[in-house]
Scaffold this motif. Structure first.
Motif, PDB file in Angstrom:
ATOM      1  N   GLN A 269       0.818  -1.153  -0.036  1.00  0.00           N
ATOM      2  CA  GLN A 269       0.058  -0.205  -0.130  1.00  0.00           C
ATOM      3  C   GLN A 269       0.999   1.407   0.010  1.00  0.00           C
ATOM      4  O   GLN A 269       2.078   1.221   0.470  1.00  0.00           O
ATOM      5  CB  GLN A 269      -0.985   0.120   1.386  1.00  0.00           C
ATOM      6  CG  GLN A 269      -1.893  -0.948   1.350  1.00  0.00           C
ATOM      7  CD  GLN A 269      -3.174  -0.929   0.477  1.00  0.00           C
ATOM      8  OE1 GLN A 269      -2.983   0.045  -0.511  1.00  0.00           O
ATOM      9  NE2 GLN A 269      -4.284  -1.858   0.475  1.00  0.00           N
TER      10      GLN A 269
ATOM     11  N   GLN B 108       3.295   0.984   3.148  1.00  0.00           N
ATOM     12  CA  GLN B 108       3.152  -0.313   3.635  1.00  0.00           C
ATOM     13  C   GLN B 108       3.878  -1.365   2.743  1.00  0.00           C
ATOM     14  O   GLN B 108       3.494  -1.690   2.016  1.00  0.00           O
ATOM     15  CB  GLN B 108       1.839  -0.653   3.936  1.00  0.00           C
ATOM     16  CG  GLN B 108       1.753  -1.862   4.961  1.00  0.00           C
ATOM     17  CD  GLN B 108       0.767  -3.073   4.326  1.00  0.00           C
ATOM     18  OE1 GLN B 108      -0.155  -2.776   4.118  1.00  0.00           O
ATOM     19  NE2 GLN B 108       1.309  -4.133   4.214  1.00  0.00           N
TER      20      GLN B 108
ATOM     21  N   ASN C 196       7.650  -6.565  12.345  1.00  0.00           N
ATOM     22  CA  ASN C 196       7.563  -5.783  11.080  1.00  0.00           C
ATOM     23  C   ASN C 196       8.222  -4.255  11.509  1.00  0.00           C
ATOM     24  O   ASN C 196       8.706  -3.690  10.682  1.00  0.00           O
ATOM     25  CB  ASN C 196       6.223  -5.389  10.810  1.00  0.00           C
ATOM     26  CG  ASN C 196       5.658  -6.660  10.122  1.00  0.00           C
ATOM     27  OD1 ASN C 196       6.313  -7.416   9.626  1.00  0.00           O
ATOM     28  ND2 ASN C 196       4.263  -6.666  10.058  1.00  0.00           N
TER      29      ASN C 196
ATOM     30  N   THR D  18       5.979   2.294   6.772  1.00  0.00           N
ATOM     31  CA  THR D  18       5.173   1.808   8.250  1.00  0.00           C
ATOM     32  C   THR D  18       4.930   0.422   8.671  1.00  0.00           C
ATOM     33  O   THR D  18       4.805  -0.521   7.740  1.00  0.00           O
ATOM     34  CB  THR D  18       3.699   2.460   7.830  1.00  0.00           C
ATOM     35  OG1 THR D  18       2.860   1.656   7.069  1.00  0.00           O
ATOM     36  CG2 THR D  18       3.751   3.713   7.381  1.00  0.00           C
TER      37      THR D  18
ATOM     38  N   ASP E  78       2.790  -1.436   9.952  1.00  0.00           N
ATOM     39  CA  ASP E  78       1.331  -1.628  10.295  1.00  0.00           C
ATOM     40  C   ASP E  78       1.022  -2.437   8.985  1.00  0.00           C
ATOM     41  O   ASP E  78       1.289  -1.835   7.795  1.00  0.00           O
ATOM     42  CB  ASP E  78       0.181  -0.602  10.880  1.00  0.00           C
ATOM     43  CG  ASP E  78       0.847  -0.109  11.897  1.00  0.00           C
ATOM     44  OD1 ASP E  78       1.140  -0.357  12.773  1.00  0.00           O
ATOM     45  OD2 ASP E  78       0.793   1.490  11.883  1.00  0.00           O
ATOM     46  N   VAL E  79       0.041  -3.331   9.049  1.00  0.00           N
ATOM     47  CA  VAL E  79      -0.610  -3.764   7.800  1.00  0.00           C
ATOM     48  C   VAL E  79      -1.641  -3.056   7.755  1.00  0.00           C
ATOM     49  O   VAL E  79      -2.783  -2.979   8.443  1.00  0.00           O
ATOM     50  CB  VAL E  79      -0.958  -5.241   7.905  1.00  0.00           C
ATOM     51  CG1 VAL E  79      -1.858  -5.714   6.769  1.00  0.00           C
ATOM     52  CG2 VAL E  79       0.263  -6.171   8.045  1.00  0.00           C
ATOM     53  N   TRP E  80      -1.922  -2.070   6.584  1.00  0.00           N
ATOM     54  CA  TRP E  80      -3.123  -1.238   6.423  1.00  0.00           C
ATOM     55  C   TRP E  80      -4.272  -2.050   6.171  1.00  0.00           C
ATOM     56  O   TRP E  80      -4.576  -3.127   5.401  1.00  0.00           O
ATOM     57  CB  TRP E  80      -2.941  -0.257   5.583  1.00  0.00           C
ATOM     58  CG  TRP E  80      -1.646   0.594   5.518  1.00  0.00           C
ATOM     59  CD1 TRP E  80      -0.729   0.548   6.433  1.00  0.00           C
ATOM     60  CD2 TRP E  80      -1.107   1.806   4.646  1.00  0.00           C
ATOM     61  NE1 TRP E  80       0.122   1.544   6.277  1.00  0.00           N
ATOM     62  CE2 TRP E  80      -0.120   2.361   5.267  1.00  0.00           C
ATOM     63  CE3 TRP E  80      -1.757   2.133   3.509  1.00  0.00           C
ATOM     64  CZ2 TRP E  80       0.566   3.487   4.580  1.00  0.00           C
ATOM     65  CZ3 TRP E  80      -1.347   3.171   2.831  1.00  0.00           C
ATOM     66  CH2 TRP E  80      -0.049   3.958   3.483  1.00  0.00           C
TER      67      TRP E  80
ATOM     68  N   HIS F 158      -7.406   2.163   8.266  1.00  0.00           N
ATOM     69  CA  HIS F 158      -6.530   2.862   7.361  1.00  0.00           C
ATOM     70  C   HIS F 158      -7.281   2.958   5.948  1.00  0.00           C
ATOM     71  O   HIS F 158      -7.060   3.446   5.183  1.00  0.00           O
ATOM     72  CB  HIS F 158      -5.323   1.828   6.822  1.00  0.00           C
ATOM     73  CG  HIS F 158      -4.451   1.719   8.019  1.00  0.00           C
ATOM     74  ND1 HIS F 158      -4.727   0.846   9.157  1.00  0.00           N
ATOM     75  CD2 HIS F 158      -3.292   2.254   8.594  1.00  0.00           C
ATOM     76  CE1 HIS F 158      -3.531   0.740   9.864  1.00  0.00           C
ATOM     77  NE2 HIS F 158      -2.684   1.732   9.631  1.00  0.00           N
TER      78      HIS F 158
ATOM     79  N   TYR G 221       0.420   8.618  10.945  1.00  0.00           N
ATOM     80  CA  TYR G 221       1.859   8.764  10.794  1.00  0.00           C
ATOM     81  C   TYR G 221       2.368  10.079  10.488  1.00  0.00           C
ATOM     82  O   TYR G 221       3.263  10.539   9.733  1.00  0.00           O
ATOM     83  CB  TYR G 221       2.033   7.836   9.320  1.00  0.00           C
ATOM     84  CG  TYR G 221       1.438   6.492   9.148  1.00  0.00           C
ATOM     85  CD1 TYR G 221       2.093   5.615  10.392  1.00  0.00           C
ATOM     86  CD2 TYR G 221       0.594   6.163   8.359  1.00  0.00           C
ATOM     87  CE1 TYR G 221       1.535   4.374  10.589  1.00  0.00           C
ATOM     88  CE2 TYR G 221       0.007   4.799   8.355  1.00  0.00           C
ATOM     89  CZ  TYR G 221       0.686   3.853   9.629  1.00  0.00           C
ATOM     90  OH  TYR G 221       0.192   2.581   9.497  1.00  0.00           O
TER      91      TYR G 221
END
Length: 594
Positions: A482, A498, A519, A555, A557-559, A565, A581
């Motif tokens: 992403q 991402q 991550n 980033t 995180d997994v969007w 997100h 962010y």
């Protein structure tokens, strides 16, 4: 013969042609259970009779919150609509507070939920919804009333004459449904769609989809609470297509093998994942098999329709289809003839490679406010052009504002936003709906979308940036899952990214570069940063110097929809991502106060 003019006419229209044994098919306890056209109508009438006995009045709002598409949803839809009430579908994944907001805003008197997860979420805010009289569930849930109570209550046909009287009074221009758009900011808006809005869109879009009437098989898995999949389901009923409902996205691959559909609708994000999976399997091959795979893939990425590449290319493509692409088709059930794509822009490379594999993707364009289709591609009669969203459908007219904004007029354009005249007047002017999208028509009448008007921005140098164009190009990299382009008012564009964590870990193994387990640590790995920088620099070459992404932050995180997100239709929630962010933003633009 009845010609559909109201939404509940579609099953009756189908029954006149044939009583399909497998009209609607849902899996219960590991077994596919078929509902015929006649049974569908009979149960819908029982629901209508029950609702009248419960005191439901014309224009009452009845909400449905379902985590999966299923036969019960469609029965409720017809049962509600034919007594002049309105069906209000709600996205299951939105927050409990949004449940409360929508149910209060539309003044829903009843709500039907699919499962315990949704029911528990609703229960957490139930005290905040004073007008909601009762909740029923499709699954068996302790403490919640079951929807079959209505089938029992409506079993006696004595008041069917009352149902028919109300049904006969429903007019095409009457309100049929409220669709609450998830939106990328602010509270959801209730889009008011009439029977005519959606029925006209079904009839004007139907000719663009190559169905074999009565013999096609569809697999339905996109959220039915979104107007795209809901309208497609009415098209299926119009063409007497057997509709199988997937159990879940997680079970989709298995369901495809079981059902072997000839058609289904998709969103680009799903196709990206399918392509990535195919690519990963090809990369794992060795020797001649691997060579053949990438030879075929290379051909696919050069595909042009209607033999434009010449006879030699077509000869090679024919061989590639036999040796390689036939396996792709088998993986999608072996009978798929077309996929219809909507909701977001489709990467041209995906349109090319799937068409080359003989499983073409027909990309379309529209909005909830346009019921939804404005235009769509059609492989037949020269109606397919990669990189466009097809030609405008019949009875719909497109015009362009001075700044390139797409304006739409037609029977598909919404009645307005529920309880919001001010916002309605902002988007409906001189008979045209202002879409907020920027686009253009080519000489052959194909529509091309270039960006969202509200998402375009200027850098401090006065240059316009179209973030969607950049984002769509960058997501062609397998390293990028992403991306959101930023830089309004700044000296240069930049991006939050991402990474594709799964692919990067495989890349690390292949290159003997151990990567951290978390991550959080992976996004700071120097080699990962450098490799993604190489990808960006390569893709940047397709753009002008002022458009190119100069800096980026990864980033951890997994969007996701759950993480806030993405909207339920997988669009970026830009303001929320920006806020999440903000520290990354400050590292990219340290001189700016945000």
């Amino acid at each position: 013969m009845i010609q559909p003019s109201r939404l509940f006419d579609f099953p009756y229209y189908q029954l006149q042609k044939n009583d399909k044994e497998a009209c609607l098919v849902t899996k219960y306890d590991g077994k596919w259970v078929k509902t015929s056209t006649a049974e569908y109508i009979n149960k819908a009438n029982a629901i209508s009779r029950a609702l009248l006995r419960m005191g439901i009045q014309p224009n009452d709002k009845i909400a449905v919150i379902s985590s999966n598409n299923r036969t019960e949803w469609n029965i409720m839809d017809v049962g509600v609509l034919q007594i002049a009430a309105q069906n209000v579908p709600i996205y299951p994944t939105i927050s409990a507070d949004d449940y409360a907001y929508i149910l209060n805003h539309c003044e829903a008197v009843l709500c039907f939920v699919s499962d315990e997860v949704v029911w528990q979420k609703l229960q957490s805010v139930r005290s905040q919804i004073p007008l909601l009289k009762e909740v029923y569930s499709f699954n068996e849930i302790a403490g919640c009333r079951h929807w079959t109570e209505l089938l029992t209550l409506g079993e006696d046909p004595a008041n069917q004459v009352d149902v028919d009287k109300v049904k006969d009074k429903v007019q095409p221009d009457d309100l049929a449904t409220l669709i609450y758009t998830s939106g990328t900011t602010g509270k959801p808006k209730g889009v008011m769609l009439s029977h005519r809005n959606i029925v006209s869109n079904v009839l004007d879009s139907a000719s663009r989809i190559p169905f074999e009437e009565g013999s096609s098989i569809a697999l339905s898995f996109l959220p039915i609470c979104h107007i795209f999949e809901r309208m497609i389901l009415y098209i299926y009923q119009y063409y007497s297509v057997s509709v199988y409902f997937a159990e879940s996205i997680e079970a989709l691959s298995e369901n495809i093998k079981e059902v072997r559909p000839t058609v289904f609708s998709v969103v680009p994000r799903l196709l990206e994942k399918v392509y990535d999976s195919i690519y990963a399997k090809g990369s794992a091959l060795t020797g001649i098999k691997k060579g053949l795979f990438f030879w075929a893939l290379g051909l696919g990425l050069k595909y042009k329709p209607y033999g434009e590449n010449g006879w030699w290319y077509e000869c090679q493509l024919s061989l590639a289809r036999k040796l390689i692409f036939s396996k792709w088709r088998d993986g999608l059930g072996g009978r798929l003839t077309v996929m219809v794509s909507g909701s977001a822009a489709l990467q041209p490379r995906l349109a090319r490679v799937f068409a080359a594999a003989n499983i073409p993707v027909m990309e379309g364009y529209g909005l909830t406010e346009t019921s939804p289709v404005i235009s769509v591609n059609d492989m037949r009669n020269g109606g397919f052009r990669i990189g466009t969203v097809g030609r405008v459908i019949e009875n719909v007219h497109v015009h362009f504002a001075e700044d390139g904004e797409i304006l739409c007029k037609g029977p598909n354009v919404m009645l307005g936003y529920f309880k919001d005249e001010t916002l309605t007047k902002e988007v409906l002017k001189n008979g045209y709906f202002h879409t907020g999208d920027i686009g253009e028509l080519d000489a052959d009448g194909f529509l091309r979308i270039t960006d969202r008007k509200k998402e375009m921005f200027k850098t401090s140098g006065g240059k316009y940036i179209a973030p969607q164009l950049l984002e769509n190009a960058m997501k062609q990299s397998r390293f990028i899952e992403q991306i959101m382009v930023i830089g309004e008012g700044e000296k240069m564009p930049a991006a939050f990214i991402q990474p594709n964590f799964g692919f990067i870990r495989e890349w690390g193994k292949l290159h003997q570069h151990p990567l951290p387990d978390s991550n959080e640590d992976l996004v700071h790995d120097p080699k990962v940063m450098e490799r993604i920088r190489e990808e960006i620099q390569h893709i940047n070459q397709k753009f002008g110097s002022w458009e190119q992404i100069k800096q980026f932050e990864l980033t951890p995180d997994v969007w996701s929809v759950e993480g806030g997100h993405l909207t339920p239709t997988l669009k970026l929630k830009r303001k929320i991502i920006f806020a999440k962010y903000i520290d990354c933003y400050r590292r990219i633009y340290p001189e700016t106060e945000k």
